[in-house]
Scaffold this active site. Sequence first.
Site, PDB file in Angstrom:
ATOM      1  N   ARG A  10      -1.531  -2.508 -24.036  1.00 19.67           N
ATOM      2  CA  ARG A  10      -0.438  -2.429 -24.996  1.00 19.67           C
ATOM      3  C   ARG A  10      -0.449  -3.605 -25.984  1.00 19.67           C
ATOM      4  NH1 ARG A  10       3.645   0.741 -23.908  1.00 19.67           N
ATOM      5  NH2 ARG A  10       5.185  -0.657 -24.788  1.00 19.67           N
ATOM      6  N   GLU A  22      -8.972  -3.255   4.510  1.00 21.13           N
ATOM      7  CA  GLU A  22      -8.062  -4.387   4.765  1.00 21.13           C
ATOM      8  C   GLU A  22      -8.340  -5.582   3.872  1.00 21.13           C
ATOM      9  OE1 GLU A  22      -6.587  -1.776   6.760  1.00 21.13           O
ATOM     10  OE2 GLU A  22      -5.539  -3.704   6.736  1.00 21.13           O
ATOM     11  N   PRO A  52      -2.245  -9.075  -2.811  1.00 21.45           N
ATOM     12  CA  PRO A  52      -0.967  -9.769  -2.663  1.00 21.45           C
ATOM     13  C   PRO A  52      -1.122 -11.287  -2.573  1.00 21.45           C
ATOM     14  CG  PRO A  52      -1.101  -7.907  -1.163  1.00 21.45           C
ATOM     15  CD  PRO A  52      -2.468  -8.096  -1.725  1.00 21.45           C
ATOM     16  N   ASP A 109       9.497  -4.819 -27.066  1.00 24.56           N
ATOM     17  CA  ASP A 109       9.517  -4.582 -25.626  1.00 24.56           C
ATOM     18  C   ASP A 109      10.138  -5.786 -24.927  1.00 24.56           C
ATOM     19  OD1 ASP A 109       6.567  -2.633 -24.703  1.00 24.56           O
ATOM     20  OD2 ASP A 109       8.417  -2.176 -25.780  1.00 24.56           O
TER      21      ASP A 109
HETATM   22  N1  LIG Z   1       0.667  -6.106  -4.229  1.00 27.07           N
HETATM   23  C1  LIG Z   1      -0.549  -6.147  -4.837  1.00 27.07           C
HETATM   24  N2  LIG Z   1      -0.798  -6.772  -6.009  1.00 27.07           N
HETATM   25  O1  LIG Z   1      -2.102  -6.613  -6.279  1.00 27.07           O
HETATM   26  N3  LIG Z   1      -2.725  -5.907  -5.314  1.00 27.07           N
HETATM   27  C2  LIG Z   1      -1.788  -5.599  -4.409  1.00 27.07           C
HETATM   28  C3  LIG Z   1      -2.028  -4.824  -3.199  1.00 27.07           C
HETATM   29  O2  LIG Z   1      -1.120  -4.566  -2.426  1.00 27.07           O
HETATM   30  N4  LIG Z   1      -3.309  -4.429  -3.015  1.00 27.07           N
HETATM   31  C4  LIG Z   1      -3.696  -3.671  -1.855  1.00 27.07           C
HETATM   32  C5  LIG Z   1      -5.107  -3.950  -1.495  1.00 27.07           C
HETATM   33  C6  LIG Z   1      -5.813  -4.945  -2.133  1.00 27.07           C
HETATM   34  C7  LIG Z   1      -7.120  -5.208  -1.762  1.00 27.07           C
HETATM   35  C8  LIG Z   1      -7.693  -4.460  -0.755  1.00 27.07           C
HETATM   36 CL1  LIG Z   1      -9.325  -4.789  -0.281  1.00 27.07          CL
HETATM   37  C9  LIG Z   1      -6.985  -3.472  -0.110  1.00 27.07           C
HETATM   38  C10 LIG Z   1      -5.682  -3.210  -0.495  1.00 27.07           C
END
Ligand SMILES: Nc1nonc1C(=O)NCc1ccc(Cl)cc1
Length: 250
Positions: free
Chosen positions: A158, A120, A93, A173
């Site tokens: 794609r 985490e 994120p 698309d």
């Molecule tokens: N939203 C998102 N966009 O890309 N990735 C996410 C997401 O939530 N990843 C979860 C996550 C990412 C890395 C680790 Cl170590 C653990 C969990």
Amino acid sequence: MWIGVVSLFPEMFDALTQQGVVGRAVEKQRIALEFWNPRDYATDRHRSVDDRPYGGGPGMLMKVDTLRSAIFAARERAQQATGLVPTVIYLSPQGRKLDQQGVQALASAGPLVVVAGRYEGIDERVVESDIDEEWSIGDYVLSGGELPAMVLIDAAARLIPGVLGHQDSAVEDSFNDGLLDCPHYTRPEVIDGRQVPEVLLSGNHAAIKRWRLKQSLGRTWQRRPDLLEGRTLDAEQHKLLNEFIEEHAL
Ligand SMILES: Nc1nonc1C(=O)NCc1ccc(Cl)cc1
């Protein structure tokens, strides 16, 4: 296109490779997908792949040595298989928001190593030293990076020439030309009294093409005006959008 995936759950990617567009692309060898599991590099009796966070707090992080070994192995293979240095992507994120332009950039960036995290997170020093680009598929928290990795791989696949059946379906698309998609209709002609727009039954392909562009422009204006901001419309598109707005003026 060569894609290496670092993941503790490679079997999750069967959802991508066992059917559909990406499945066929892998079968036709338009895409090479290879997996590296950090657990295969665990040397301790418990084959641990997670480790405790400095500073305490809930949850675990991905163990540094097993993660790095998997990334290095994938990077090495990428160079051996393609002769190019791969771009190493980490999904989280905290990354840059993925949109169709970003997908297009990644699809033409040569070989990719996609790192799907669990627990985490991963050590920040691994991000600094081994990750080239951090990307996010959206502002929500998932349990791991595998689903985001599959989203990225599907969207990129794609765009690889020859992957989609008729190439024009990729062109039409939505987001390919930065607009939302037009409405679609198929049999029956009437559903609960709702009819198919006449133009689509007319066989007049120029009028149909015009109608679809007008609908895309209009829906984008209604639902995602932000997408129109960075865009200059040509005379025809302006005309169609104005017609749409007049027809939909409340
Ligand atoms: N939203 C998102 N966009 O890309 N990735 C996410 C997401 O939530 N990843 C979860 C996550 C990412 C890395 C680790 Cl170590 C653990 C969990």
